[in-house]
Write a protein that holds these residues in place. Sequence first.
Motif, PDB file in Angstrom:
ATOM      1  N   LEU A   1      -6.175  28.622  47.066  1.00 31.26           N
ATOM      2  CA  LEU A   1      -4.947  27.853  46.930  1.00 31.26           C
ATOM      3  C   LEU A   1      -4.645  27.152  48.245  1.00 31.26           C
ATOM      4  CD1 LEU A   1      -2.231  27.095  45.467  1.00 31.26           C
ATOM      5  CD2 LEU A   1      -1.316  29.273  46.357  1.00 31.26           C
ATOM      6  N   TYR A   2      -4.373  25.847  48.178  1.00 32.69           N
ATOM      7  CA  TYR A   2      -4.046  25.049  49.366  1.00 32.69           C
ATOM      8  C   TYR A   2      -2.620  24.528  49.237  1.00 32.69           C
ATOM      9  CZ  TYR A   2      -4.135  21.018  52.576  1.00 32.69           C
ATOM     10  OH  TYR A   2      -3.853  20.098  53.564  1.00 32.69           O
ATOM     11  N   LEU A   3      -1.764  24.884  50.212  1.00 37.67           N
ATOM     12  CA  LEU A   3      -0.368  24.459  50.213  1.00 37.67           C
ATOM     13  C   LEU A   3      -0.136  23.521  51.394  1.00 37.67           C
ATOM     14  CD1 LEU A   3       1.414  27.887  49.506  1.00 37.67           C
ATOM     15  CD2 LEU A   3       0.598  26.176  47.857  1.00 37.67           C
ATOM     16  N   ASN A   4       0.385  22.339  51.120  1.00 38.88           N
ATOM     17  CA  ASN A   4       0.585  21.297  52.116  1.00 38.88           C
ATOM     18  C   ASN A   4       2.017  20.782  51.987  1.00 38.88           C
ATOM     19  OD1 ASN A   4       0.759  18.450  52.993  1.00 38.88           O
ATOM     20  ND2 ASN A   4      -1.436  18.585  53.364  1.00 38.88           N
ATOM     21  N   ILE A   5       2.797  20.847  53.088  1.00 34.47           N
ATOM     22  CA  ILE A   5       4.218  20.488  53.011  1.00 34.47           C
ATOM     23  C   ILE A   5       4.490  19.057  53.473  1.00 34.47           C
ATOM     24  CG2 ILE A   5       4.845  22.918  53.344  1.00 34.47           C
ATOM     25  CD1 ILE A   5       5.861  22.125  56.172  1.00 34.47           C
ATOM     26  N   GLY A   6       3.489  18.210  53.403  1.00 36.30           N
ATOM     27  CA  GLY A   6       3.617  16.849  53.927  1.00 36.30           C
ATOM     28  C   GLY A   6       4.705  16.010  53.290  1.00 36.30           C
ATOM     29  N   THR A   7       4.879  16.108  51.970  1.00 35.44           N
ATOM     30  CA  THR A   7       5.946  15.366  51.293  1.00 35.44           C
ATOM     31  C   THR A   7       6.796  16.378  50.528  1.00 35.44           C
ATOM     32  OG1 THR A   7       4.381  14.878  49.504  1.00 35.44           O
ATOM     33  CG2 THR A   7       4.766  13.145  51.108  1.00 35.44           C
ATOM     34  N   LEU A   8       7.633  17.058  51.251  1.00 35.53           N
ATOM     35  CA  LEU A   8       8.407  18.166  50.695  1.00 35.53           C
ATOM     36  C   LEU A   8       9.439  17.710  49.675  1.00 35.53           C
ATOM     37  CD1 LEU A   8       9.464  20.674  53.488  1.00 35.53           C
ATOM     38  CD2 LEU A   8       8.092  21.116  51.458  1.00 35.53           C
ATOM     39  N   ASN A   9       9.592  18.505  48.643  1.00 39.89           N
ATOM     40  CA  ASN A   9      10.775  18.414  47.792  1.00 39.89           C
ATOM     41  C   ASN A   9      11.053  19.810  47.245  1.00 39.89           C
ATOM     42  OD1 ASN A   9       9.600  18.650  44.947  1.00 39.89           O
ATOM     43  ND2 ASN A   9       8.421  16.922  45.761  1.00 39.89           N
ATOM     44  N   THR A  10      12.276  20.051  46.858  1.00 35.38           N
ATOM     45  CA  THR A  10      12.672  21.409  46.476  1.00 35.38           C
ATOM     46  C   THR A  10      11.922  21.900  45.246  1.00 35.38           C
ATOM     47  OG1 THR A  10      14.558  20.459  45.284  1.00 35.38           O
ATOM     48  CG2 THR A  10      14.954  21.254  47.524  1.00 35.38           C
ATOM     49  N   ARG A  11      11.492  20.989  44.376  1.00 34.93           N
ATOM     50  CA  ARG A  11      10.757  21.402  43.177  1.00 34.93           C
ATOM     51  C   ARG A  11       9.424  22.029  43.548  1.00 34.93           C
ATOM     52  NH1 ARG A  11       6.694  19.340  40.365  1.00 34.93           N
ATOM     53  NH2 ARG A  11       6.655  17.431  41.620  1.00 34.93           N
ATOM     54  N   THR A  12       8.686  21.382  44.441  1.00 40.33           N
ATOM     55  CA  THR A  12       7.369  21.912  44.777  1.00 40.33           C
ATOM     56  C   THR A  12       7.447  23.124  45.701  1.00 40.33           C
ATOM     57  OG1 THR A  12       7.130  20.243  46.528  1.00 40.33           O
ATOM     58  CG2 THR A  12       6.117  19.759  44.402  1.00 40.33           C
ATOM     59  N   VAL A  13       8.539  23.262  46.455  1.00 38.75           N
ATOM     60  CA  VAL A  13       8.697  24.465  47.276  1.00 38.75           C
ATOM     61  C   VAL A  13       8.713  25.704  46.386  1.00 38.75           C
ATOM     62  CG1 VAL A  13      10.251  25.738  48.792  1.00 38.75           C
ATOM     63  CG2 VAL A  13       9.862  23.306  49.186  1.00 38.75           C
ATOM     64  N   GLU A  14       9.458  25.643  45.299  1.00 38.27           N
ATOM     65  CA  GLU A  14       9.485  26.759  44.351  1.00 38.27           C
ATOM     66  C   GLU A  14       8.085  27.038  43.804  1.00 38.27           C
ATOM     67  OE1 GLU A  14      11.428  28.070  40.028  1.00 38.27           O
ATOM     68  OE2 GLU A  14      11.663  26.011  40.769  1.00 38.27           O
ATOM     69  N   SER A  15       7.358  25.983  43.467  1.00 38.04           N
ATOM     70  CA  SER A  15       6.003  26.139  42.933  1.00 38.04           C
ATOM     71  C   SER A  15       5.090  26.784  43.959  1.00 38.04           C
ATOM     72  CB  SER A  15       5.444  24.776  42.518  1.00 38.04           C
ATOM     73  OG  SER A  15       6.233  24.189  41.509  1.00 38.04           O
TER      74      SER A  15
END
Length: 276
Positions: free
Chosen positions: A58-72
Amino acid sequence: MLGKMLKRVRETTPLVHNITNYVTVNDCANIILATGGAPLMADDAKEVEEIVTISSALYLNIGTLNTRTVESMMIAGKKANSLGKPVILDPVGVGASTLRNETAGKLLETIDFAVIKGNSSEIRALYNNTRTTGGVDVQEEDIITDDTLDSTIAFSKKAALKFNSVVAMTGAIDIITDGKKVALCRNGHPLMAKITGTGCMLGSMIATYCGGQPNKVFEAAVHAITHMGLAGEIAGEKVLKRGEGTGHFRLYLLDKVGLMTEDELREGERVEFIEE
């Protein structure tokens, strides 16, 4: 050692689950394919657990953050941990905003990361939980040089021990450490900093190598960084020789990642290993 994992990746074709930024998502998918893996881009909270279940990493990248994907990211990361699958964090631009710092902190509290990859400024901001103004690029005072190498190695080892993770600090000299072992990679080309996405592509490559060899994440990170750096060198030399620009460089970089052989990797690597 270098070269052996490339064969393993191409034989096993690890499926890499990416929750990454939308600026570079296509580049990440293509670099995973070129490396020898299979990409899957899924960021809806309703399906990420299922996707992690069938994935190798699993690769997690916070480059274009939004609250929806943070939960994911939280859901997927916890599921990957429960299944013993490597999770790679790319804290892009951490230090640039309160949201990025808070998100990175929550991710570190919630998820065990196999590898954390970032430039020197990002790793320092992550370690100190501080705000910076450097955006996604390394700040001048944090650039890794031969003069600052010893102190930066010492800091990288401290960060790896604090995060209980392999830290891959990228720059003109890449530093990879698990807190004890250290690898220095000097492969790369200045043009790699002139196109968007090389850092994100590298993060996806690290995840691909980790998916192919999940019990050897330090070695996997070294292989991925060397593979990418050497491909950049070869692509950069080709562009300069032909008098071409960054558009051609992006194409040649992707080509060379895919065409890289084990022998080329062994012969072209410029990696130094340091044992504590």
